[in-house]
Design a protein around this motif. Structure first.
Motif, PDB file in Angstrom:
ATOM      1  N   GLY A 241     121.839  44.666  33.446  1.00 21.45           N
ATOM      2  CA  GLY A 241     120.815  45.313  34.245  1.00 21.45           C
ATOM      3  C   GLY A 241     119.898  44.374  35.003  1.00 21.45           C
ATOM      4  O   GLY A 241     119.081  44.824  35.789  1.00 21.45           O
ATOM      5  N   TRP A 242     120.043  43.089  34.777  1.00 17.02           N
ATOM      6  CA  TRP A 242     119.149  42.131  35.438  1.00 17.02           C
ATOM      7  C   TRP A 242     119.841  41.389  36.581  1.00 17.02           C
ATOM      8  O   TRP A 242     119.181  40.822  37.432  1.00 17.02           O
TER       9      TRP A 242
ATOM     10  N   GLN B  77     120.427  34.776  28.627  1.00 11.82           N
ATOM     11  CA  GLN B  77     120.545  34.181  29.965  1.00 11.82           C
ATOM     12  C   GLN B  77     119.627  34.847  30.991  1.00 11.82           C
ATOM     13  O   GLN B  77     119.266  34.223  31.988  1.00 11.82           O
ATOM     14  N   SER B  78     119.246  36.089  30.757  1.00 10.00           N
ATOM     15  CA  SER B  78     118.395  36.806  31.712  1.00 10.00           C
ATOM     16  C   SER B  78     117.068  36.098  31.954  1.00 10.00           C
ATOM     17  O   SER B  78     116.438  36.284  32.999  1.00 10.00           O
ATOM     18  N   LEU B  79     116.642  35.262  31.017  1.00 16.24           N
ATOM     19  CA  LEU B  79     115.374  34.532  31.153  1.00 16.24           C
ATOM     20  C   LEU B  79     115.462  33.351  32.113  1.00 16.24           C
ATOM     21  O   LEU B  79     114.441  32.920  32.665  1.00 16.24           O
ATOM     22  N   LYS B  80     116.645  32.817  32.293  1.00 13.04           N
ATOM     23  CA  LYS B  80     116.799  31.583  33.066  1.00 13.04           C
ATOM     24  C   LYS B  80     116.478  31.737  34.550  1.00 13.04           C
ATOM     25  O   LYS B  80     116.364  30.748  35.256  1.00 13.04           O
ATOM     26  N   ARG B  81     116.251  32.957  35.024  1.00 14.21           N
ATOM     27  CA  ARG B  81     115.880  33.177  36.430  1.00 14.21           C
ATOM     28  C   ARG B  81     114.461  32.733  36.722  1.00 14.21           C
ATOM     29  O   ARG B  81     114.089  32.577  37.874  1.00 14.21           O
ATOM     30  N   PHE B  82     113.659  32.573  35.684  1.00 15.45           N
ATOM     31  CA  PHE B  82     112.229  32.359  35.857  1.00 15.45           C
ATOM     32  C   PHE B  82     111.798  30.966  35.416  1.00 15.45           C
ATOM     33  O   PHE B  82     112.393  30.387  34.519  1.00 15.45           O
TER      34      PHE B  82
END
Length: 165
Positions: free
Chosen positions: A154-155, A113-118
């Motif tokens: 951490g993100w 899910q950390s990738l979905k910010r970009f």
């Protein structure tokens, strides 16, 4: 060899033309960010694990770290990373160039899910001096991911405040 396999894989999605090859190493998140010219968080690092004897890749944002509790909740086992030799033997890519493109049969791929910010991220492309610019939908399609998971920490803003406090 692994680079060519990854490139051929991406060519099937008409994405091979976006691959960048550098004169410098891009084997770590920081080196890749310098080579690409982006923030480290935008590097889509591919982490390799073993789950029930099967190789598993988790593609996560460059600023994310595996959260052991979330990982165990998702995969039912403690996070055990592959050794460099295991990564090459089981996945088909050497550490520093591990990516979800052109992997060996039986390798399971998950996106964090950390990738979905970009809107766009930069995963490696089978070598320690390459990257490819992909939108999140392009990464989702070309990686052949099984599903999205939430196994990193951490993100998130609230986690960053805790870690620096």
């Amino acid at each position: 060899m692994a680079f060519n396999i990854a490139k051929d894989h991406l060519n099937h999605f008409n994405l091979g033309g976006r691959i960048q090859v550098f004169d410098v190493s891009s084997a770590t998140v920081d080196l890749a960010a310098q080579a690409v010219g982006c923030e480290p968080a935008h590097i889509a690092k591919t982490l390799s694990f073993i789950v029930n004897g099967q190789p598993v890749l988790v593609v996560a944002a460059g600023d994310a770290k595996v959260d052991n509790r979330r990982y165990k909740d998702e995969f039912g086992t403690k996070a055990k990373m592959l050794t460099p030799q295991e990564a090459e033997d089981l996945v088909g890519h050497a550490v520093g160039g591990v990516c979800p493109f052109g992997v060996k049969p039986g390798v399971r791929v998950f996106l964090d899910q950390s990738l979905k910010r970009f809107e766009e991220v930069y995963p490696a492309c089978g070598s320690a001096n390459s990257a490819v610019r992909l939108s999140i939908p392009e990464l989702e399609l070309s990686s052949g991911c099984e599903k999205w998971v939430d196994v990193c920490k951490g993100w998130r803003e609230q986690e960053q405040v805790k870690e620096t406090a």
